[in-house]
Design an enzyme around this catalytic site. Structure first.
Site, PDB file in Angstrom:
ATOM      1  N   ARG A  71      20.464 -11.565   2.338  1.00 33.61           N
ATOM      2  CA  ARG A  71      20.946 -12.847   1.811  1.00 33.61           C
ATOM      3  C   ARG A  71      22.406 -13.087   2.245  1.00 33.61           C
ATOM      4  NH1 ARG A  71      25.442 -14.238  -1.834  1.00 33.61           N
ATOM      5  NH2 ARG A  71      24.844 -16.043  -3.031  1.00 33.61           N
ATOM      6  N   VAL A  72      22.704 -14.303   2.629  1.00 32.07           N
ATOM      7  CA  VAL A  72      24.087 -14.685   2.929  1.00 32.07           C
ATOM      8  C   VAL A  72      24.464 -15.830   1.996  1.00 32.07           C
ATOM      9  CG1 VAL A  72      25.630 -15.660   4.671  1.00 32.07           C
ATOM     10  CG2 VAL A  72      23.924 -13.955   5.339  1.00 32.07           C
ATOM     11  N   GLY A  73      25.660 -15.749   1.414  1.00 31.28           N
ATOM     12  CA  GLY A  73      26.107 -16.777   0.478  1.00 31.28           C
ATOM     13  C   GLY A  73      26.956 -17.841   1.149  1.00 31.28           C
ATOM     14  N   ASP A  74      27.753 -18.515   0.343  1.00 30.27           N
ATOM     15  CA  ASP A  74      28.565 -19.629   0.849  1.00 30.27           C
ATOM     16  C   ASP A  74      29.867 -19.187   1.508  1.00 30.27           C
ATOM     17  OD1 ASP A  74      29.358 -18.732  -1.766  1.00 30.27           O
ATOM     18  OD2 ASP A  74      30.765 -20.413  -1.816  1.00 30.27           O
ATOM     19  N   THR A  91      34.497 -19.935  -5.176  1.00 30.33           N
ATOM     20  CA  THR A  91      33.854 -18.746  -5.738  1.00 30.33           C
ATOM     21  C   THR A  91      32.764 -19.221  -6.695  1.00 30.33           C
ATOM     22  OG1 THR A  91      34.113 -16.851  -7.218  1.00 30.33           O
ATOM     23  CG2 THR A  91      35.742 -18.610  -7.441  1.00 30.33           C
ATOM     24  N   GLY A  92      31.619 -18.569  -6.673  1.00 32.72           N
ATOM     25  CA  GLY A  92      30.549 -18.994  -7.578  1.00 32.72           C
ATOM     26  C   GLY A  92      29.183 -18.701  -6.990  1.00 32.72           C
ATOM     27  N   THR A  93      28.200 -19.381  -7.526  1.00 34.28           N
ATOM     28  CA  THR A  93      26.821 -19.169  -7.096  1.00 34.28           C
ATOM     29  C   THR A  93      26.636 -19.795  -5.704  1.00 34.28           C
ATOM     30  OG1 THR A  93      26.337 -21.148  -8.369  1.00 34.28           O
ATOM     31  CG2 THR A  93      25.789 -19.056  -9.393  1.00 34.28           C
ATOM     32  N   GLY A  94      26.706 -18.965  -4.696  1.00 32.20           N
ATOM     33  CA  GLY A  94      26.782 -19.425  -3.314  1.00 32.20           C
ATOM     34  C   GLY A  94      25.733 -20.436  -2.909  1.00 32.20           C
ATOM     35  N   THR A 149      34.022 -13.109  -5.737  1.00 38.60           N
ATOM     36  CA  THR A 149      34.582 -13.412  -4.419  1.00 38.60           C
ATOM     37  C   THR A 149      36.108 -13.510  -4.488  1.00 38.60           C
ATOM     38  OG1 THR A 149      32.585 -14.613  -3.933  1.00 38.60           O
ATOM     39  CG2 THR A 149      34.517 -15.247  -2.666  1.00 38.60           C
TER      40      THR A 149
END
Ligand code: GLY
Length: 346
Positions: free
Chosen positions: A236-239, A259-262, A208
């Site tokens: 899928r939608v992340g953070d 940034t990271g595992t949403g 990200t």
């Protein structure tokens, strides 16, 4: 408190501090901040398995981060708003295919791109976000358009694209976003032949991009844009497009981008948590970032934050081997870094 109790609690604090630092699972670069700069910008280009990169790869990321910083800095220097600076930096990174946002986004399990972005104005708490867009050249500009010109905060999919088109944003065919290297990576992942050596930037890197800024009027803004995670289930939608998870800005506290595992940032309301820790528990930015990442980590996630507080103090924090990051301030300081100084392998 009795003296003996006081000494006892002092001893416990010292032991706790030793335990934390000997674990070495934290990296705190808060001392890099500056409370004197009139305006400043901070960017990130993802966190994760970032270590021992070949010099030519390091150079590409350095250039990308520097150019993004320069774009935002120019806006701020000319008296532009923090929001405009954030948009300028992220637009640059969306166009630079080395980053996982805009052109160069990672692919879904079906081989397409689905991009997410959000932006927030710390002065007004106005915010805009888009998710699952497939054709908008600069999703961050679509997010800003939603913030500025729409009565809603969050548009997704076709509706977001139609809205962007109505307002004259540039749309591109899907092929523009889908790079050959991404197709190969997805193929290797599907055939279970992917290796950390070859595919580090998708297997354990969360690519990200994000930016936070403070302008000459002391206003804060934050923005985040991403292609998400490689081989994510389509839909899928992340953070990143979720205000309070991957992005947050409030002039009373700070501006942060994650940034990271949403999924873990969403579960722990990680970006808002930083602001809340500052507002309600008077935590300084450095500590608030660390606490929020630790909470996110406790749910099994990885990643990091960049942040700037209402006094222009800059900080970042991550629990991975590295994070592409940098800042530039009106007091003449600038820095670009990639690696964790003393990462310990979990
Ligand atoms: N942090 C980006 C994502 O999970 O989509």
């Amino acid at each position: 408190m009795k003296i003996s109790n006081f000494l006892q609690s002092l001893l416990f604090s010292a032991i706790a501090l030793l335990l934390v630092s000997s674990c070495g699972s934290v990296e705190n670069s808060g001392s890099q901040g500056s409370s004197t700069s009139q305006f400043a910008v901070v960017v990130h280009g993802g966190a994760g398995y970032i270590k021992n990169l070949p010099p030519e790869v390091e150079k590409r990321y350095e250039e990308g981060l520097q150019n993004a910083l320069n774009r935002a800095y120019a806006v701020l220097e000319q008296g532009g708003s923090a929001v405009a600076a954030v948009e300028a930096a992220i637009r640059y990174m969306e166009d630079d295919s080395i980053f996982n946002a805009g052109r160069g986004s990672v692919l879904t399990n079906k081989g397409g791109v689905e991009m997410d972005a959000s932006i927030m104005d710390g002065k007004t708490l106005n915010a805009g976000a888009v998710a699952r867009v497939k054709h908008i050249k600069n999703p961050i500009s679509a997010a800003r358009l939603v913030m500025d010109s729409c009565r809603h905060v969050f548009l997704v999919g076709d509706g977001a694209e139609e809205f962007a088109l109505e307002y004259g944003l540039q749309l591109m065919p899907e092929e523009y976003f889908i790079l050959e290297k991404r197709k190969k990576q997805l193929k290797r992942i599907h055939s279970k032949q992917a290796s950390l050596q070859k595919d580090w930037d998708v297997l354990r890197k969360y690519g990200t991009v994000g930016c936070v800024a403070m302008d000459k009027n002391g206003n804060l803004a934050a923005g985040t844009s991403t292609g998400g995670m490689m081989n994510k289930r389509y839909g899928r939608v992340g953070d990143s497009p979720i205000i309070g998870a991957g992005t947050y800005a409030d002039n009373q506290t700070c501006a942060v981008s994650a940034t990271g595992t949403g999924e873990n940032f969403i579960r722990t309301a990680a970006a808002f948590r930083v602001s809340a820790l500052m507002q309600y528990l008077n935590k300084p930015l450095d500590e608030a970032l660390r606490l929020s990442i630790e909470k996110m980590e406790s749910t099994g996630g990885d990643g990091g934050f960049i942040g700037i507080d209402k006094n222009g103090h800059i900080s970042w924090y991550f629990n991975t081997e590295g994070m592409f990051r940098g800042y530039k301030t009106s007091s003449g300081e600038q820095k670009i870094e990639m690696y964790h100084p003393d990462y310990y392998k979990k």
